[in-house]
Scaffold this motif. Structure first.
Motif, short mmCIF file in Angstrom:
data_model
loop_
_atom_site.label_atom_id
_atom_site.label_comp_id
_atom_site.label_asym_id
_atom_site.label_seq_id
_atom_site.Cartn_x
_atom_site.Cartn_y
_atom_site.Cartn_z
N GLU A 50 34.61 40.69 49.56
CA GLU A 50 35.09 41.76 50.45
C GLU A 50 33.94 42.64 50.94
O GLU A 50 33.88 43.00 52.12
N PHE A 51 33.03 42.98 50.03
CA PHE A 51 31.95 43.89 50.43
C PHE A 51 30.99 43.21 51.40
O PHE A 51 30.57 43.82 52.39
N SER A 52 30.66 41.96 51.15
CA SER A 52 29.76 41.26 52.06
C SER A 52 30.41 41.04 53.43
O SER A 52 29.73 41.09 54.46
N TYR A 62 37.48 51.47 53.28
CA TYR A 62 38.40 52.39 52.64
C TYR A 62 39.19 51.73 51.51
O TYR A 62 39.64 52.42 50.60
N ARG A 63 39.33 50.41 51.54
CA ARG A 63 39.92 49.71 50.40
C ARG A 63 38.98 49.73 49.20
O ARG A 63 39.41 49.88 48.05
N ILE A 64 37.70 49.55 49.47
CA ILE A 64 36.71 49.42 48.42
C ILE A 64 36.25 50.77 47.88
O ILE A 64 35.92 50.91 46.70
N ALA A 65 36.23 51.79 48.73
CA ALA A 65 35.60 53.08 48.41
C ALA A 65 35.98 53.68 47.06
O ALA A 65 35.10 54.18 46.33
N PRO A 66 37.27 53.68 46.66
CA PRO A 66 37.59 54.29 45.36
C PRO A 66 36.83 53.65 44.19
O PRO A 66 36.46 54.33 43.24
N PHE A 76 42.20 49.26 39.12
CA PHE A 76 41.76 48.99 40.49
C PHE A 76 41.62 47.49 40.72
O PHE A 76 42.09 46.95 41.72
N VAL A 77 40.95 46.80 39.79
CA VAL A 77 40.74 45.35 39.93
C VAL A 77 42.07 44.63 40.00
O VAL A 77 42.26 43.72 40.83
N GLU A 78 43.01 45.02 39.18
CA GLU A 78 44.33 44.36 39.15
C GLU A 78 45.11 44.57 40.44
O GLU A 78 45.89 43.70 40.86
#
Length: 291
Positions: free
Chosen positions: A216-218, A237-241, A287-289
């Motif tokens: 996702e980040f790449s 914004y999905r990843i930021a937290p 978060f991972v789940e």
């Protein structure tokens, strides 16, 4: 230099319960990054807890990563220090076969002036057999490489090809991008501002969270490089937290907790660093789940 456009990941060093290097986990981690779209790997950076690794262990880490990578991704080797003469000697004598560039942090603890920083990297550039990426991280070194100094280095030494800019200041990053030669790589060293830096003219990131969420980040960075702003920010914004979480108790405690939750490594760190608290681990796990 195109090899270093996109997402690079600063690899952790997995440890067994006896705190020896977990070579199986390290190999699996490299393969996970390759399979999920990471563009290049950074070996023996800060995230690798390299300050606590012996020379023999560093050689082991390098060997395992090169064997697992099998030439698929470019490799950047962390080589820095606050003793310029000692670093130059290391650059001359080190076996750098299999690596494509070095990442060299600004001298820490000594707190040199801008002229001292310039002369340090002059010596590094003249000694290095590989292209050099500077690393500006004032939070760890206690000194900031100013944009004007980076621009001076970039124009005077053609084998200095970029900078990992981790001052955490988007205005400083924008000034830097405006000053340096067009082909000089300004690479984010702060995961949270990677996308705005990329959209402002940066060339991607050397990331920590990218190791935990490589696909996702790449993809977010690739979208940013293509100017697909709306889709890139959806991912941001999905990843930021999770970015806030993994740095809440220092690096690499947070990212090791995430990688442990993903069943890639054991959750072990070497003193003086310690594993994430139970509360933070629970938040990262949730978060991972849910991601």
């Amino acid at each position: 230099m195109e090899a270093f456009i996109g997402t690079g990941v600063a690899l952790v060093t997995p440890f067994n319960d006896d705190l020896s290097v977990d070579t199986n986990a390290l190999s699996a981690l490299v393969k996970d990054q390759i399979e999920n779209g990471i563009e290049y790997l950074v070996v023996l950076g800060t995230t690798a807890e390299s300050a606590t690794l012996s020379k023999k262990e560093k050689e082991l880490v390098k060997t395992v990563i090169k064997e697992a990578n099998q030439g698929k991704l470019p490799l950047v080797l962390g080589m820095g220090g606050n003793d310029t003469a000692g670093l130059v000697e290391e650059l001359i004598s080190e076996d750098l076969e299999g690596f494509d560039a070095i990442l060299s942090v600004s001298p820490f603890y000594n707190k040199p002036t801008q002229e001292g920083i310039y002369r340090h990297f002059k010596a590094v550039a003249e000694a290095s057999p590989l292209p050099v990426i500077l690393y500006n991280v004032p939070g760890r070194t206690a000194s900031n490489i100013l944009p004007e100094t980076i621009n001076r280095i970039a124009r005077d030494f053609k084998n200095v090809i970029g900078v990992k800019e981790a001052a955490g200041e988007i205005v400083q990053a924008m000034k830097l991008i405006s000053l340096v030669p067009e082909d000089f790589l300004v690479i984010s060293g702060d995961d949270m501002i990677t996308l705005p830096m990329t959209l402002a003219g940066g060339k991607g990131v050397i990331s920590v969270i990218g190791q935990g969420l490589p696909k996702e980040f790449s993809e977010m960075v690739r979208l940013g490089l293509k100017g697909e702003v709306r889709e890139a920010y959806k991912l941001h914004y999905r990843i930021a937290p999770s970015i806030d979480m993994i740095f809440a108790e220092g690096n690499p405690a947070g990212i090791k907790a995430m990688l442990h939750k993903r069943s890639l490594i054991k959750n072990n760190l070497r003193l003086p660093l310690v594993e994430a608290t139970d509360g933070l681990y629970t938040r990262i796990s949730a978060f991972v789940e849910s991601f």
